[in-house]
Design a protein around this motif. Structure first.
Motif, mmCIF file in Angstrom:
data_model
loop_
_atom_site.group_PDB
_atom_site.id
_atom_site.type_symbol
_atom_site.label_atom_id
_atom_site.label_comp_id
_atom_site.label_asym_id
_atom_site.label_seq_id
_atom_site.Cartn_x
_atom_site.Cartn_y
_atom_site.Cartn_z
ATOM 1 N N SER A 1 0.702 -1.123 0.136
ATOM 2 C CA SER A 1 0.214 0.122 -0.267
ATOM 3 C C SER A 1 0.578 1.094 0.030
ATOM 4 C CB SER A 1 -0.490 0.028 1.258
ATOM 5 O OG SER A 1 -2.112 -0.702 0.908
ATOM 6 N N ILE B 1 0.949 4.311 -2.986
ATOM 7 C CA ILE B 1 0.751 5.436 -2.598
ATOM 8 C C ILE B 1 1.279 6.236 -3.001
ATOM 9 C CG2 ILE B 1 0.485 7.176 -0.720
ATOM 10 C CD1 ILE B 1 -1.208 4.755 1.378
ATOM 11 N N LEU C 1 1.097 6.343 -6.936
ATOM 12 C CA LEU C 1 0.347 7.797 -6.793
ATOM 13 C C LEU C 1 0.939 9.448 -6.771
ATOM 14 C CD1 LEU C 1 -2.793 5.756 -5.286
ATOM 15 C CD2 LEU C 1 -2.341 6.295 -7.501
ATOM 16 N N THR D 1 3.272 10.289 -9.552
ATOM 17 C CA THR D 1 2.345 10.462 -10.836
ATOM 18 C C THR D 1 0.983 11.790 -10.680
ATOM 19 O OG1 THR D 1 0.813 8.597 -10.461
ATOM 20 C CG2 THR D 1 2.407 8.309 -11.476
ATOM 21 N N LYS E 1 -1.238 12.203 -8.559
ATOM 22 C CA LYS E 1 -2.960 11.789 -8.537
ATOM 23 C C LYS E 1 -2.947 11.359 -7.112
ATOM 24 C CE LYS E 1 -2.567 8.548 -12.952
ATOM 25 N NZ LYS E 1 -2.787 7.610 -13.165
ATOM 26 N N GLU F 1 -5.206 13.078 -4.418
ATOM 27 C CA GLU F 1 -6.665 12.508 -4.514
ATOM 28 C C GLU F 1 -6.618 11.295 -4.091
ATOM 29 O OE1 GLU F 1 -10.055 13.762 -2.417
ATOM 30 O OE2 GLU F 1 -8.595 15.159 -3.135
ATOM 31 N N GLN F 2 -5.767 10.200 -4.979
ATOM 32 C CA GLN F 2 -6.349 8.938 -4.706
ATOM 33 C C GLN F 2 -5.001 8.290 -4.020
ATOM 34 O OE1 GLN F 2 -5.494 8.243 -9.182
ATOM 35 N NE2 GLN F 2 -7.232 6.569 -8.729
ATOM 36 N N ALA F 3 -4.067 8.687 -3.844
ATOM 37 C CA ALA F 3 -2.792 8.996 -2.418
ATOM 38 C C ALA F 3 -3.318 9.332 -1.105
ATOM 39 C CB ALA F 3 -1.341 9.596 -2.913
ATOM 40 N N ARG F 4 -4.530 10.188 -1.362
ATOM 41 C CA ARG F 4 -4.780 10.564 0.242
ATOM 42 C C ARG F 4 -5.937 9.279 0.654
ATOM 43 N NH1 ARG F 4 -7.147 16.389 1.541
ATOM 44 N NH2 ARG F 4 -5.837 16.469 3.547
ATOM 45 N N LYS F 5 -6.805 8.552 -0.493
ATOM 46 C CA LYS F 5 -7.557 8.367 0.373
ATOM 47 C C LYS F 5 -7.184 6.519 0.450
ATOM 48 C CE LYS F 5 -11.694 10.618 -2.804
ATOM 49 N NZ LYS F 5 -11.756 10.235 -3.717
ATOM 50 N N LEU F 6 -6.597 6.139 -0.130
ATOM 51 C CA LEU F 6 -5.833 5.245 0.075
ATOM 52 C C LEU F 6 -4.857 4.795 1.601
ATOM 53 C CD1 LEU F 6 -4.993 1.936 -0.524
ATOM 54 C CD2 LEU F 6 -3.600 3.044 -1.998
ATOM 55 N N GLU G 1 -6.860 5.074 4.582
ATOM 56 C CA GLU G 1 -7.005 4.139 5.125
ATOM 57 C C GLU G 1 -6.410 2.125 5.728
ATOM 58 O OE1 GLU G 1 -8.711 1.674 1.191
ATOM 59 O OE2 GLU G 1 -10.364 3.167 0.948
#
Length: 95
Positions: A9, A13, A16, A19, A21, A23-28, A31
């Motif tokens: 994970s 991150i 992400l 590249t 990304k 917002e995706q990195a933050r969401k993951l 978690e």
């Protein structure tokens, strides 16, 4: 989560963030359970820095330096944040 899953994970991150990304990195990242590791807090600092959450970023990079005092990535990021926060443009004050 097992260590292998956590490491995977963290790698996703990192990729992400590289590249653009965020917002995706933050969401993951949100978690994940908090890890007491240099890698975890470096990523936390980078994510907070992307969103200009300077206090959170400073705290995360400072945690890295508590664990690994010579960590150049944390030192450089703290220096960058400090420069941003101390930026002063006299022309803005003299219209």
């Amino acid at each position: 989560m097992e260590n292998i899953e956590i490491e995977n994970s963290l790698k996703v991150i990192e990729d992400l963030l590289k590249t653009e990304k965020a917002e995706q990195a933050r969401k993951l990242f949100e978690e994940l359970e908090e890890q007491n590791s240099v890698r975890y807090f470096l990523l936390k600092g980078k994510i907070e820095q992307k969103y200009q959450n300077w206090g959170e970023a400073i705290n995360a990079f400072s945690r890295v330096l508590d664990m690994e005092p010579g960590n150049t990535e944390a030192i450089n990021n703290l220096h960058l944040i400090k420069n941003i926060l101390n930026f002063w443009n006299p022309d803005l004050l003299n219209p």
